[in-house]
Enzyme design. Sequence first.
Site, PDB file in Angstrom:
ATOM      1  N   HIS A 157       3.368   5.239 -17.527  1.00 25.33           N
ATOM      2  CA  HIS A 157       2.176   4.633 -16.917  1.00 25.33           C
ATOM      3  C   HIS A 157       2.555   3.438 -16.040  1.00 25.33           C
ATOM      4  CE1 HIS A 157      -0.542   6.918 -19.632  1.00 25.33           C
ATOM      5  NE2 HIS A 157       0.429   6.758 -20.495  1.00 25.33           N
ATOM      6  N   LYS A 161      15.760  -7.362   6.237  1.00 26.63           N
ATOM      7  CA  LYS A 161      15.020  -6.401   5.418  1.00 26.63           C
ATOM      8  C   LYS A 161      15.655  -5.015   5.532  1.00 26.63           C
ATOM      9  CE  LYS A 161      10.208  -5.408   4.197  1.00 26.63           C
ATOM     10  NZ  LYS A 161      10.280  -3.981   3.915  1.00 26.63           N
ATOM     11  N   GLU A 192      11.757   7.892   2.044  1.00 31.36           N
ATOM     12  CA  GLU A 192      10.523   8.093   2.794  1.00 31.36           C
ATOM     13  C   GLU A 192      10.587   9.366   3.634  1.00 31.36           C
ATOM     14  OE1 GLU A 192      10.350   4.426   4.891  1.00 31.36           O
ATOM     15  OE2 GLU A 192       9.885   3.249   3.089  1.00 31.36           O
ATOM     16  N   SER A 212      13.240  -3.771   9.539  1.00 34.58           N
ATOM     17  CA  SER A 212      12.064  -4.408  10.113  1.00 34.58           C
ATOM     18  C   SER A 212      12.384  -4.983  11.480  1.00 34.58           C
ATOM     19  CB  SER A 212      11.557  -5.517   9.195  1.00 34.58           C
ATOM     20  OG  SER A 212      10.506  -6.238   9.803  1.00 34.58           O
TER      21      SER A 212
END
Length: 462
Positions: A187, A323, A330, A317
């Site tokens: 969960h 970053k 993805e 980025s």
Amino acid sequence: MNRIEKDSLGEVRVPATALWGAQTERARQNFVIGNTLMPMEIINSIAVVKKAAACANCECGVLPEEKRDLIVQCCDEILEGKWQDEFPLPVWQTGSGTQTNMNVNEVISNRAEILKNGKIEGLGRFIHPNDDVNKSQSTNDVFPTALRLATLLWCNEALIPALQTLCDSLESKAVEFASIVKIGRTHLMDATPLTLGQEFSGYASQVRHSIEAIRAASVHVSELPIGGTAVGTGLNTPEGYIEKIIVYLNLFTGLDVSAAPNRFEAMASHDSLVEMSGALKRTAVSLMKIANDFRLLGSGPRSGIGELVLPSNEPGSSIMPGKVNPTQCEALAMVCSQVIGNDVAITTGGLQGHLDLNVFMPLIGRNLMESMGLLHDAVLSFEEHCVRGTVPNEERIRQHLQNSLMLVTALNPHIGYANAAAIAQHAHRNGLTLKEAALALGLVSEEDFDKWVRPEEMALEK
């Protein structure tokens, strides 16, 4: 410059240098829909069917050897990658694929005419697209046979090996990470411990079962409707043709295919291809889960879970210096979404088996080819650029393990669920460790706590 070609509807102007003929040109003008051409995997598989049919027809005594040899030579040229620009038709055509079947017939016929006479003669040529190249065939059995061959070849030669590469890589990581005890999460909340190796073994098992699902679906796909001609009866085929063409198809492809035990089922429906798409969908579901877990476990690097360190492949980025993003995860996840979407379209296409023929075959074939191709590329990219270079952040794993309240589960058999829950709640409310809370409440001695709460033993498989 144009030349005049003829078909049953009359004369058609065709570009002078084109190998296609009248029916292809009509289709080229009548189906200006989108820019997605019929996949070359399907074109090549049709060429294999034409090659096998020529050999079978010759062996059955209905096609002269000279014509067989010319047809075979032209098919081999297509399979070698020549003449790809001669197949200009879009996926969005008639649902049987008739225009593409005739496109291949015409290219083979006209190329053979050039090899025989040095030029294209039109009607009355030495090798006719219908009477010779399409002998003993109909689009209705050729096209679904080609779809099945293309699917099996993609699976056997590309997709399954790619998935096996990923499975092997995940299994290797499972062994490498076998001794790293970490906190489990259910969960998205802290749960009992397991090892990072166990977690990765689950990923490997998912991929392994996906391979098994694809292989299982391949069994039905390998039943070919070839020889059924128009509606499954085998009209206009010579005696022994079906047995012979199956032998040649296996010889030319290296597959192990057979004649469909019921050609009416294999032509009127494409349940086998829907089943294969289902196996690709369940593969996409598994890969999506793996990609998402990598993203979650690698999130941060300081403000997320941060238990995995994913490879830094490119800046993440345009505005935030330094970053780095989980780009391979993805990309894989987007591919999985596309495959799931393709499955919806294939399922819809499979529903269109009205009476004696399914008429959504180009849609089914195009989406299957795309799904297999995308999965192949994305799986190999994910393995090479993400899985292979992923390493554990053992310090972060240790911190999370030590901070987890769910280690209290080990106390259940000794002090009961209610007392264990009281310790966890007291620790959480007061910012204490479990041990500090247990001692403060007087529910467990220090000696017993150290003896009972041992994460490495909690992670052992029973």
